[in-house]
Design an enzyme around this catalytic site. Structure first.
Site, PDB file in Angstrom:
ATOM      1  N   TYR A 117      14.258   3.779   7.626  1.00 41.99           N
ATOM      2  CA  TYR A 117      14.254   2.898   8.796  1.00 41.99           C
ATOM      3  C   TYR A 117      14.715   1.487   8.439  1.00 41.99           C
ATOM      4  O   TYR A 117      15.236   0.766   9.286  1.00 41.99           O
ATOM      5  CB  TYR A 117      12.848   2.807   9.403  1.00 41.99           C
ATOM      6  CG  TYR A 117      12.540   3.867  10.436  1.00 41.99           C
ATOM      7  CD1 TYR A 117      12.561   5.216  10.094  1.00 41.99           C
ATOM      8  CD2 TYR A 117      12.215   3.522  11.738  1.00 41.99           C
ATOM      9  CE1 TYR A 117      12.266   6.189  11.037  1.00 41.99           C
ATOM     10  CE2 TYR A 117      11.914   4.485  12.682  1.00 41.99           C
ATOM     11  CZ  TYR A 117      11.947   5.814  12.329  1.00 41.99           C
ATOM     12  OH  TYR A 117      11.651   6.770  13.260  1.00 41.99           O
TER      13      TYR A 117
ATOM     14  N   ASP B 174       9.933  20.290   5.263  1.00 39.68           N
ATOM     15  CA  ASP B 174      10.340  21.401   6.139  1.00 39.68           C
ATOM     16  C   ASP B 174       9.226  22.439   6.220  1.00 39.68           C
ATOM     17  O   ASP B 174       8.897  22.947   7.297  1.00 39.68           O
ATOM     18  CB  ASP B 174      11.670  22.017   5.679  1.00 39.68           C
ATOM     19  CG  ASP B 174      11.700  22.389   4.204  1.00 39.68           C
ATOM     20  OD1 ASP B 174      10.801  21.944   3.452  1.00 39.68           O
ATOM     21  OD2 ASP B 174      12.614  23.131   3.797  1.00 39.68           O
TER      22      ASP B 174
ATOM     23  N   ASP C  28       5.341  13.836  16.057  1.00 37.09           N
ATOM     24  CA  ASP C  28       5.681  14.376  17.383  1.00 37.09           C
ATOM     25  C   ASP C  28       5.365  15.870  17.445  1.00 37.09           C
ATOM     26  O   ASP C  28       4.868  16.371  18.456  1.00 37.09           O
ATOM     27  CB  ASP C  28       7.171  14.166  17.699  1.00 37.09           C
ATOM     28  CG  ASP C  28       7.421  12.896  18.511  1.00 37.09           C
ATOM     29  OD1 ASP C  28       6.615  11.943  18.385  1.00 37.09           O
ATOM     30  OD2 ASP C  28       8.412  12.849  19.259  1.00 37.09           O
TER      31      ASP C  28
ATOM     32  N   LYS D 117      10.352  15.514   0.184  1.00 40.32           N
ATOM     33  CA  LYS D 117      11.404  16.469  -0.145  1.00 40.32           C
ATOM     34  C   LYS D 117      11.735  16.266  -1.630  1.00 40.32           C
ATOM     35  O   LYS D 117      12.861  15.904  -2.003  1.00 40.32           O
ATOM     36  CB  LYS D 117      12.638  16.243   0.736  1.00 40.32           C
ATOM     37  CG  LYS D 117      12.523  16.858   2.124  1.00 40.32           C
ATOM     38  CD  LYS D 117      12.523  18.392   2.144  1.00 40.32           C
ATOM     39  CE  LYS D 117      13.899  18.973   1.940  1.00 40.32           C
ATOM     40  NZ  LYS D 117      13.865  20.463   1.961  1.00 40.32           N
TER      41      LYS D 117
ATOM     42  N   ASP E   4       7.574  10.232  11.422  1.00 35.58           N
ATOM     43  CA  ASP E   4       8.021  10.134  12.812  1.00 35.58           C
ATOM     44  C   ASP E   4       8.161  11.532  13.403  1.00 35.58           C
ATOM     45  O   ASP E   4       7.653  11.822  14.486  1.00 35.58           O
ATOM     46  CB  ASP E   4       9.364   9.392  12.857  1.00 35.58           C
ATOM     47  CG  ASP E   4       9.898   9.270  14.274  1.00 35.58           C
ATOM     48  OD1 ASP E   4       9.107   8.927  15.166  1.00 35.58           O
ATOM     49  OD2 ASP E   4      11.100   9.529  14.477  1.00 35.58           O
TER      50      ASP E   4
HETATM   51  C1  IPM Z   1       7.562   6.175  17.139  1.00 32.74           C
HETATM   52  C2  IPM Z   1       8.859   5.991  17.871  1.00 32.74           C
HETATM   53  C3  IPM Z   1       9.613   4.845  17.219  1.00 32.74           C
HETATM   54  C4  IPM Z   1       9.969   5.269  15.815  1.00 32.74           C
HETATM   55  C5  IPM Z   1      10.829   4.351  17.986  1.00 32.74           C
HETATM   56  C6  IPM Z   1      10.473   3.943  19.397  1.00 32.74           C
HETATM   57  C7  IPM Z   1      11.516   3.234  17.251  1.00 32.74           C
HETATM   58  O1  IPM Z   1       9.577   7.179  17.896  1.00 32.74           O
HETATM   59  O2  IPM Z   1       6.797   5.204  17.041  1.00 32.74           O
HETATM   60  O3  IPM Z   1       7.309   7.288  16.661  1.00 32.74           O
HETATM   61  O4  IPM Z   1      10.984   5.968  15.589  1.00 32.74           O
HETATM   62  O5  IPM Z   1       9.234   4.899  14.905  1.00 32.74           O
HETATM   63 MG    MG Z   2       8.548   8.841  17.083  1.00 41.38          MG
END
Ligand code: IPM
Ligand code: MG
Length: 371
Positions: A146, A229, A257, A197, A253
């Protein structure tokens, strides 16, 4: 530690899309706890993300960053929307959030994924795989790909274009987040799974070596390693094998999710982004829901405020040393879910209530003294 009567300085950054709605509802809960704790809040409010681009041409101004640095905590809504999608990356709404994470040095991002029993049927997996699920993903938040330099797009001598990012970690950056994971695991099931990884990436092998060395200081905590993975697969196959997962910025990240969907809805998941404890005994912190700005449902009263309300719960716990208050808030949310109150995202097509009616229900449950 600030004296109890000193106001707690909370900077509120609603952002874009559903951000302002879920923040406004959460402020009703903040107000309730100000009374219950008998602790005044000094709340300031500012713009960030797309709203800031529209007003100031940048996603986070120097002024808002300075206010965030001096606040006791930041409560953040969400940023982004189609309107700003064509901006260059450093001028997109998301860059405002990244700037705050970096300048406040919020290196440890805590993302709990808890499956409330009443919502097990809303999970993407079979209920028996997720009932009782309680995972904490700790994502490194201020380094890795990032932020790594160099990055960019170049034109090669033969005219082709080439884009590149840099995945880089110093040993300190890995060590401090892994240490945070071990410290927190001691308050839980004492299991840390470090995800990398190491089979492909230099940073992966480096990460694994440091995690192993840190683990030697915590003989009472079980340390395992997993490739990213495989971790994605194991989260779908047998998620309850995990307690604390610690991983880098990008894997964190993605995996958070994925873990979110195990719980039934992104609309329920809070997060805390924490810095180190400073010489004054305080730590910088930003609290935000894991979900995004959901522009498609903004302004319709459809958003689920619980992720932001629970993020404030994490603020009570990690920034205000008010664990009992946090327990009370979490119990109130559980009660509301047990009573069948649902916003659209968790209603499975059944009857649902508005954003503010969900907050009403939480406030009623708080009055009820659920613990
Ligand atoms: C998160 C989001 C952020 C990230 C975005 C909005 C920059 O997806 O906080 O998970 O990628 O970190
Ligand atoms: Mg995210």
């Amino acid at each position: 530690m600030a004296a109890a009567s000193e106001p707690f300085r909370l900077l509120v950054l609603p952002g874009d899309g559903i951000g302002p709605e879920v923040i406004d509802e959460t402020l009703r809960v903040v107000d309730w706890f100000a009374g219950w704790l008998n602790r005044p809040f000094a709340i300031s409010r500012d713009i960030i993300g797309g709203a800031s681009i529209d007003a100031h041409g940048v996603p986070a101004t120097d002024a808002v960053t300075a206010t965030a640095l001096s606040a006791d905590a930041v409560l953040f809504g969400a940023v982004g929307g189609e309107k700003w999608d064509s901006q260059p990356i450093h001028l997109r709404p998301e860059a405002g959030l990244l700037r705050l994470r970096k300048e406040l040095d919020l290196f440890a991002n805590l993302r709990p994924a808890i499956c409330y029993p009443e919502l097990a049927s809303a999970s993407a997996l079979r209920p028996e795989l997720v009932e009782g699920l309680d995972i904490l993903i700790i994502r490194e938040l201020t380094a890795g790909v990032y932020f790594g330099e160099p990055r960019g797009v170049e034109v090669l001598p033969d005219g082709r274009r080439r884009a590149y990012d840099t995945q880089a970690y110093t040993s300190e950056e890995v060590e401090r987040v892994v240490r945070a994971a071990f410290d927190i695991a001691r308050l839980r099931q004492r299991k840390v799974c470090s995800v990398d990884k190491a089979n492909v990436m230099e940073t992966g092998a480096f990460w694994r070596g440091i995690a192993t060395a840190v683990g030697a200081d915590y003989p009472d905590v079980e340390l395992t390693h997993m490739y990213a993975d495989n971790c994605a697969m194991q989260l779908m196959r047998r998620p309850k094998q995990f307690d604390v997962i610690v991983t880098d910025n990008l894997f964190g990240d993605i995996l958070s999710d994925a873990a979110a969907m195990l719980t039934g809805s992104l609309g329920l998941l809070p997060s805390a982004s924490l810095g180190a404890i400073g010489p004054d005994g305080r730590r910088k912190a930003l609290y935000e829901p894991v979900h995004g700005s959901a522009p498609d449902i903004a302004g319709k009263g459809l958003a689920n405020p619980l992720a932001t309300i629970l993020s404030f719960g994490m603020c009570l716990r990690y920034s205000m040393d008010a664990g009992e208050a946090a327990d009370r808030l979490e119990a109130a949310v559980r009660r509301v879910l047990a009573d069948g109150v649902r916003t659209a995202d968790i209603a499975a097509g059944g009857p649902h209530v508005s954003t503010s009616a969900m907050t009403d229900a939480v406030l009623r449950a708080l009055e009820h003294d659920p613990i």
